[in-house]
Design a protein around this motif. Structure first.
Motif, short mmCIF file in Angstrom:
data_model
loop_
_atom_site.label_atom_id
_atom_site.label_comp_id
_atom_site.label_asym_id
_atom_site.label_seq_id
_atom_site.Cartn_x
_atom_site.Cartn_y
_atom_site.Cartn_z
N VAL A 179 0.83 -1.20 0.00
CA VAL A 179 0.00 0.00 0.00
C VAL A 179 0.87 1.26 0.00
N LEU A 180 2.16 1.10 0.32
CA LEU A 180 3.06 2.25 0.32
C LEU A 180 3.24 2.85 -1.07
N GLN A 181 2.90 2.06 -2.09
CA GLN A 181 2.93 2.60 -3.45
C GLN A 181 1.99 3.81 -3.55
N TYR A 182 0.83 3.71 -2.87
CA TYR A 182 -0.10 4.84 -2.85
C TYR A 182 0.58 6.08 -2.28
N LEU A 183 1.34 5.85 -1.21
CA LEU A 183 1.99 6.97 -0.53
C LEU A 183 3.08 7.59 -1.42
N THR A 184 3.92 6.75 -2.02
CA THR A 184 5.00 7.32 -2.84
C THR A 184 4.42 8.06 -4.04
N GLU A 185 3.34 7.53 -4.61
CA GLU A 185 2.74 8.20 -5.77
C GLU A 185 2.11 9.54 -5.37
N ALA A 186 1.39 9.53 -4.24
CA ALA A 186 0.76 10.79 -3.80
C ALA A 186 1.82 11.83 -3.46
N ALA A 187 2.91 11.39 -2.82
CA ALA A 187 3.97 12.33 -2.43
C ALA A 187 4.69 12.88 -3.66
N ALA A 188 4.74 12.09 -4.74
CA ALA A 188 5.36 12.57 -5.97
C ALA A 188 4.44 13.58 -6.68
N ARG A 189 3.13 13.29 -6.66
CA ARG A 189 2.14 14.16 -7.33
C ARG A 189 1.95 15.47 -6.60
N CYS A 190 1.79 15.39 -5.28
CA CYS A 190 1.41 16.60 -4.53
C CYS A 190 2.14 16.65 -3.18
N PRO A 191 3.46 16.85 -3.21
CA PRO A 191 4.24 16.80 -1.96
C PRO A 191 3.83 17.85 -0.93
N GLY A 192 3.35 19.01 -1.41
CA GLY A 192 3.04 20.10 -0.47
C GLY A 192 1.62 20.06 0.07
N LYS A 193 0.83 19.11 -0.42
CA LYS A 193 -0.57 19.06 -0.01
C LYS A 193 -0.71 18.40 1.36
N THR A 194 -1.65 18.90 2.16
CA THR A 194 -1.87 18.31 3.48
C THR A 194 -2.46 16.91 3.33
N ALA A 195 -1.80 15.95 3.98
CA ALA A 195 -2.27 14.57 3.95
C ALA A 195 -3.10 14.26 5.18
N LEU A 196 -2.63 14.72 6.33
CA LEU A 196 -3.27 14.40 7.61
C LEU A 196 -3.36 15.66 8.45
N ALA A 197 -4.50 15.86 9.08
CA ALA A 197 -4.63 17.01 9.98
C ALA A 197 -5.52 16.62 11.14
N ASP A 198 -5.14 17.02 12.34
CA ASP A 198 -6.06 16.95 13.47
C ASP A 198 -6.22 18.38 13.99
N GLY A 199 -6.72 18.54 15.19
CA GLY A 199 -6.92 19.90 15.70
C GLY A 199 -5.61 20.68 15.81
N GLN A 200 -4.48 19.96 16.00
CA GLN A 200 -3.21 20.62 16.25
C GLN A 200 -2.17 20.43 15.15
N ASP A 201 -1.95 19.18 14.77
CA ASP A 201 -0.83 18.87 13.86
C ASP A 201 -1.30 18.66 12.44
N THR A 202 -0.38 18.94 11.50
CA THR A 202 -0.64 18.56 10.11
C THR A 202 0.62 17.93 9.52
#
Lengths: 497, 76
Positions: free
Chosen positions: A4-27
């Motif tokens: 499933v890490l293929q999904y991660l490497t592909e997303a990071a290549a396509r949109c490295p600056g985009k927010t992937a995860l956010a909670d009330g405090q951290d992103t």
């Protein structure tokens, strides 16, 4: 690559600056998620063999998925731990899977006093900083590689872990996107905790799409006006919640004050959605798609879906719907498939998305996953029948399992915990569907004195919080039937239930 | 007030409602308890609790809840 890490490497290549995860405090952006998880992976790989379980203290925080993916980079599988488990229960779970490493999101977190754990504990910051100088692991494995081990209620009180593979999760995600064409613009609002099976949908859909996962703090659900305002502020477009969480929004009449502005998809999973509350959601948000999902912990994701269409009265039942494109679903009537209307049978599933089985329990695995020629068939224990239009409708459970707040619970696990108390001679767990209340009826051993309150307090230290009975009732005698088993119908009748 | 305490006892018998003043902030009551609580209060006192009353301050103690019930009754 079967990971499933293929999904991660592909997303990071396509949109490295985009927010992937956010909670009330951290992103975390996709670029940060990739880098941090790889460092965690390098740290783990420097001390763990591949294929080992790694425990993760699974709070509802953005840092937790970073740890999950870190575990996967090391070709290990993660075991999410409910941080609210009482020490005795936690101990059983750790003894069952025997990890030698526990990862936490912050240095303050860790095991409570009284839990013995011979392994090491490391927080995200520590693991990532130590992993920085270490060689980057490069997972080489097939689709059968285990991805996570999820613990679910076991009927005898011993922990029951379901092991799922990378291949199963990928198979589900691809099928889901075939049916529901979600986009990378989606903002997924996560409600289900990370130690709960249902959250994997949120995680891996986002990863596959390169979408943003907004982790909604549990506290927001106490006063849902705040929750909906927060969702609007974060532009949440897609949610997959348990019906209990959706219901409390309408039960508290939230939409009179504020409505979700960006929501397009409402998926619900884990239990039956009370039609009255679903109707209130649909009336308030007529443009939104509402979809009933049906699955089982023994499958990655779900196996049936039903997109709600047409009018339903408050007392009608929503169907489980039709099979997902990656699943064959049929009803088993004692060895023969059921095809006619109105006959109840056990829901069985064949799919590449089936779990690998129960962790280190070949007997239980063989009983639930029957081998039929080359393929495996999951017997879910759920009973259902066909509606006139061919859609499946849930009927009942084969056993004493029930769903409470979207979680599945074996009545036997609660009974086993009560029977472990010195004073309890006989007991029976009943679930009151309408009230959403777990009831435990106890008969004390002669000569023992204990109050219902004391028994409930003792159960709190043996069971996960959502399993603690809302009410304990003491009765002079629990009736038995001719076979010497607890006579449930007589007991219910005697109590006026 | 006694009726309110009865409702609260039914929801979680292990809390001392006479003294507890952090039911929400201390996470003694969860979201599902609030739903049952609001429904029971509305039924018992025959009032409608609109979403604007659903804020932590009104639910942190039995006294605060009782105060809220009285305010709603006055308004109606």
């Amino acid at each position: 690559m079967d990971s499933v890490l293929q999904y991660l490497t592909e997303a990071a290549a396509r949109c490295p600056g985009k927010t992937a995860l956010a909670d009330g405090q951290d992103t975390f952006t996709y670029g940060e998620l990739l880098e941090q998880s790889q460092r965690v992976g390098a740290f783990i790989a420097s001390r763990e063999q591949p294929n080992r379980p790694v425990a993760v203290w699974a709070q509802h925080r953005a840092a937790v998925p970073v740890l999950f993916y870190g575990v996967l980079w090391a070709s290990c599988f993660y075991v999410p731990i409910d941080p609210a488990l009482p020490p005795a229960k936690l101990q059983k779970l750790l003894d069952d899977c025997q990890p030698s490493l526990l990862l936490t999101s912050s240095p303050e977190d860790g095991l409570p006093a009284g839990v013995s754990f011979p392994g090491a504990v490391a927080c995200l910051e520590e693991a990532a900083s130590q992993g920085r100088a270490l060689p980057l692991p490069c997972p080489q494995h097939g689709p059968e590689q285990p991805l996570c081990l999820l613990y679910t209620s076991g009927s005898t009180g011993t922990p029951k872990g379901v092991l799922k593979s990378h291949g199963a999760v990928r198979n589900f995600i691809e099928a889901f996107l075939e049916v529901f064409p979600l986009s990378q613009e989606e903002v997924v609002g996560n409600q289900t905790p990370f130690f709960f099976d249902a959250s994997a949908k949120d995680l891996y859909l986002c990863l596959r799409l390169g979408a943003r996962l907004e982790i909604l703090d549990g506290g927001l659900f106490t006063f849902p006006v705040q929750l909906v305002r927060h969702m609007n502020q974060r532009q949440v477009s897609c949610i997959c919640w348990v019906p209990s969480a959706l219901s409390l929004v309408t039960q508290l009449n939230t939409f009179a004050e504020v409505k979700p502005q960006y929501l397009r998809y409402v998926f619900f999973v884990g239990e039956v959605f009370p039609m009255k509350q679903l109707n209130r959601w649909r009336a308030a948000l007529p443009e939104v798609a509402f979809v009933n999902l049906y699955g089982s912990t023994e499958i990655a994701g779900i196996c049936c879906y039903y997109r709600v269409e047409g009018e339903y009265g408050d007392n009608e039942t929503l169907p489980m719907g039709q099979a997902m494109p990656n699943c064959q679903v049929f009803l088993d009537g004692g060895g023969k498939p059921i095809t006619q209307l109105g006959t109840v049978g056990e829901v069985c599933v064949c799919s590449p998305a089936l779990a690998l089985g129960y962790y280190r329990d070949t007997a239980k695995t063989a009983a639930a996953f029957a081998q039929d020629g080359l393929q495996r068939v999951l017997h879910t224990g759920d009973l259902a029948q066909y509606r006139e239009d061919g859609l499946l409708v849930f009927a009942a459970r084969k056993d004493h399992q029930f769903k409470h707040m979207g979680r599945r619970i074996e009545g036997g696990e609660i009974e086993a915990a009560a029977l472990a108390l010195e004073c309890v001679q006989r007991c029976c767990c009943l679930y009151q569907q309408e009230k959403g209340k777990i009831l435990l009826i106890c008969q004390l051993l002669p000569g023992f004195q204990a109050t219902a309150k004391e028994i409930r307090a003792a159960l709190k230290s043996a069971l996960a919080d959502y399993m603690v009975p809302g009410k304990v009732l003491l009765v002079p005698e629990i009736p038995l039937n001719a076979n010497g088993k607890i006579d449930r119908p007589a007991l219910k009748q005697g109590l006026g239930l | 007030m006694d009726e309110l305490l009865e409702i609260l006892e039914e929801i979680d018998p292990d809390i001392d409602y006479e003294t507890a003043d952090n039911l929400i902030d201390g996470k003694l009551l969860d979201s599902f308890s609030i739903v049952s609580l609001v429904a029971e209060i509305a039924n018992t006192f025959d009032i409608e609790i609109s979403p604007k009353y659903l804020v932590p301050e009104n639910f942190n103690s039995a006294a605060a809840m009782w105060d809220m019930v009285c305010r709603i009754q006055d308004e109606e």
